[in-house]
Motif scaffolding. Sequence first.
Motif, PDB file in Angstrom:
ATOM      1  N   LEU A  60      -5.356 -19.775 -25.004  1.00 49.10           N
ATOM      2  CA  LEU A  60      -5.094 -21.074 -25.749  1.00 49.10           C
ATOM      3  C   LEU A  60      -4.355 -21.781 -24.861  1.00 49.10           C
ATOM      4  N   ASN A  61      -4.720 -23.084 -24.730  1.00 46.90           N
ATOM      5  CA  ASN A  61      -3.994 -23.952 -24.095  1.00 46.90           C
ATOM      6  C   ASN A  61      -2.639 -24.625 -24.617  1.00 46.90           C
ATOM      7  N   LEU A  62      -1.700 -23.868 -24.827  1.00 47.75           N
ATOM      8  CA  LEU A  62      -0.556 -23.963 -25.585  1.00 47.75           C
ATOM      9  C   LEU A  62       0.742 -23.239 -24.299  1.00 47.75           C
ATOM     10  N   PRO A  63       0.768 -24.200 -23.142  1.00 47.80           N
ATOM     11  CA  PRO A  63       1.845 -23.536 -22.263  1.00 47.80           C
ATOM     12  C   PRO A  63       3.093 -23.390 -22.761  1.00 47.80           C
ATOM     13  N   GLY A  64       3.758 -22.407 -22.344  1.00 47.79           N
ATOM     14  CA  GLY A  64       5.095 -21.880 -22.943  1.00 47.79           C
ATOM     15  C   GLY A  64       5.140 -20.944 -23.927  1.00 47.79           C
ATOM     16  N   CYS A  65       4.055 -20.758 -24.701  1.00 52.21           N
ATOM     17  CA  CYS A  65       3.874 -19.824 -25.726  1.00 52.21           C
ATOM     18  C   CYS A  65       3.246 -18.544 -25.186  1.00 52.21           C
ATOM     19  N   GLY A  66       3.454 -17.314 -25.719  1.00 55.33           N
ATOM     20  CA  GLY A  66       2.744 -16.281 -25.416  1.00 55.33           C
ATOM     21  C   GLY A  66       3.152 -15.746 -24.019  1.00 55.33           C
ATOM     22  N   ARG A  67       2.570 -15.132 -23.133  1.00 55.13           N
ATOM     23  CA  ARG A  67       3.130 -14.393 -22.030  1.00 55.13           C
ATOM     24  C   ARG A  67       2.408 -15.082 -20.748  1.00 55.13           C
ATOM     25  N   ARG A  68       2.775 -14.343 -19.679  1.00 58.57           N
ATOM     26  CA  ARG A  68       2.170 -14.544 -18.316  1.00 58.57           C
ATOM     27  C   ARG A  68       0.858 -13.647 -18.589  1.00 58.57           C
ATOM     28  N   VAL A  69      -0.499 -14.267 -18.360  1.00 58.20           N
ATOM     29  CA  VAL A  69      -1.696 -13.329 -18.503  1.00 58.20           C
ATOM     30  C   VAL A  69      -2.546 -13.063 -17.248  1.00 58.20           C
ATOM     31  N   SER A  70      -2.845 -11.753 -16.988  1.00 52.40           N
ATOM     32  CA  SER A  70      -3.423 -11.019 -15.942  1.00 52.40           C
ATOM     33  C   SER A  70      -4.853 -11.324 -16.262  1.00 52.40           C
ATOM     34  N   VAL A 112      -2.026 -20.982  -6.881  1.00 52.47           N
ATOM     35  CA  VAL A 112      -3.158 -21.367  -6.801  1.00 52.47           C
ATOM     36  C   VAL A 112      -3.918 -22.038  -7.918  1.00 52.47           C
ATOM     37  N   ALA A 113      -4.609 -23.348  -7.666  1.00 52.94           N
ATOM     38  CA  ALA A 113      -5.046 -24.194  -9.019  1.00 52.94           C
ATOM     39  C   ALA A 113      -6.530 -23.721  -8.792  1.00 52.94           C
ATOM     40  N   ALA A 114      -6.753 -23.607 -10.158  1.00 51.25           N
ATOM     41  CA  ALA A 114      -8.085 -22.838 -10.785  1.00 51.25           C
ATOM     42  C   ALA A 114      -8.524 -23.631 -12.224  1.00 51.25           C
ATOM     43  N   SER A 115      -9.629 -23.260 -12.643  1.00 51.23           N
ATOM     44  CA  SER A 115      -9.993 -23.470 -14.033  1.00 51.23           C
ATOM     45  C   SER A 115     -10.005 -22.154 -14.825  1.00 51.23           C
ATOM     46  N   ALA A 116      -9.906 -22.172 -16.194  1.00 54.04           N
ATOM     47  CA  ALA A 116     -10.220 -21.051 -17.001  1.00 54.04           C
ATOM     48  C   ALA A 116     -10.770 -21.547 -18.354  1.00 54.04           C
ATOM     49  N   TYR A 117     -11.466 -20.906 -19.141  1.00 57.45           N
ATOM     50  CA  TYR A 117     -12.062 -21.352 -20.438  1.00 57.45           C
ATOM     51  C   TYR A 117     -11.067 -20.994 -21.219  1.00 57.45           C
ATOM     52  N   TYR A 118     -10.596 -22.055 -22.037  1.00 58.99           N
ATOM     53  CA  TYR A 118      -9.553 -22.014 -23.113  1.00 58.99           C
ATOM     54  C   TYR A 118     -10.238 -22.216 -24.566  1.00 58.99           C
ATOM     55  N   GLY A 119      -9.803 -21.362 -25.349  1.00 55.84           N
ATOM     56  CA  GLY A 119     -10.256 -21.485 -26.817  1.00 55.84           C
ATOM     57  C   GLY A 119     -10.318 -22.909 -27.081  1.00 55.84           C
ATOM     58  N   HIS A 120     -11.095 -23.710 -27.619  1.00 59.68           N
ATOM     59  CA  HIS A 120     -11.172 -25.142 -27.812  1.00 59.68           C
ATOM     60  C   HIS A 120     -10.041 -25.592 -28.540  1.00 59.68           C
ATOM     61  N   ARG A 121      -9.429 -26.686 -28.266  1.00 56.17           N
ATOM     62  CA  ARG A 121      -8.480 -27.197 -28.754  1.00 56.17           C
ATOM     63  C   ARG A 121      -8.614 -27.747 -30.329  1.00 56.17           C
ATOM     64  N   GLU A 125      -4.639 -23.918 -32.068  1.00 60.17           N
ATOM     65  CA  GLU A 125      -3.202 -23.864 -32.870  1.00 60.17           C
ATOM     66  C   GLU A 125      -3.318 -23.072 -34.051  1.00 60.17           C
ATOM     67  N   ALA A 126      -4.365 -23.240 -34.878  1.00 66.51           N
ATOM     68  CA  ALA A 126      -4.858 -22.354 -35.977  1.00 66.51           C
ATOM     69  C   ALA A 126      -5.034 -20.754 -35.481  1.00 66.51           C
ATOM     70  N   LEU A 127      -5.590 -20.594 -34.405  1.00 64.23           N
ATOM     71  CA  LEU A 127      -5.894 -19.202 -34.138  1.00 64.23           C
ATOM     72  C   LEU A 127      -4.703 -18.514 -33.388  1.00 64.23           C
ATOM     73  N   TRP A 128      -3.628 -19.265 -32.677  1.00 56.72           N
ATOM     74  CA  TRP A 128      -2.372 -18.775 -32.428  1.00 56.72           C
ATOM     75  C   TRP A 128      -1.503 -18.442 -33.797  1.00 56.72           C
ATOM     76  N   LYS A 129      -1.780 -19.335 -34.724  1.00 52.25           N
ATOM     77  CA  LYS A 129      -0.815 -19.058 -35.879  1.00 52.25           C
ATOM     78  C   LYS A 129      -1.569 -17.689 -36.747  1.00 52.25           C
ATOM     79  N   ARG A 130      -2.874 -17.631 -36.891  1.00 53.61           N
ATOM     80  CA  ARG A 130      -3.592 -16.496 -37.385  1.00 53.61           C
ATOM     81  C   ARG A 130      -3.148 -15.248 -36.799  1.00 53.61           C
TER      82      ARG A 130
END
Length: 183
Positions: A60-70, A112-121, A125-130
């Motif tokens: 999820l594109n909510l930087p600062g939340c969660g953890r560093r992801v491998s 390294v700058a890359a791209s990732a597939y984030y859950g759609h905006r 936020e609802a998925l993070w809360k869920r």
Amino acid sequence: MVAEAEAALIFTYGTLKQGFSNHVLLQELIATGDASFIGSYRTRENFPLVCGPYRVPFLLNLPGCGRRVSGELYAVSSKALARMDDLEGVTLGHYERLPIELQGEDGDETIVAASAYYGHRSYAEALWKRNGEEGYDCYSEKVARGYVKRKDRPSNMTFLEQIRLFVSSSSDSVPDRSIAVNS
């Protein structure tokens, strides 16, 4: 090997990783020279990595939340990128491909700058809360236990409808968070 001039760097953190069900796509792309494995990386910042319906992983594109992801980093051609966008449902609003900064898992501090597939905006936020605002640092076999392949999911609902139903359902059905948080 992917031509450097046309290569895009894609960070995979879920079912596209080695050992998971959608990695077959990357294997096909590697065989045709449209993708190559770069290495194991992790996000520079914390991001939520959660599971949605059918244990599908979502960054999820909510930087600062969660953890560093491998995850894993791949160089892909424009042809490969189009196939990956299709798999991830980018035009359908399932995921969105956005920039991300990574660092090597080997302790290399180079960014390294890359791209990732984030859950759609539209549902992030609802998925993070869920998920109780708790995420994983790695989508491991243990975390993925219970994953249902696309072909085995109910066909009477779209994936977005399945996500909406999931986020509106009781959080009592959130999986046990004790499993593999640091796997």
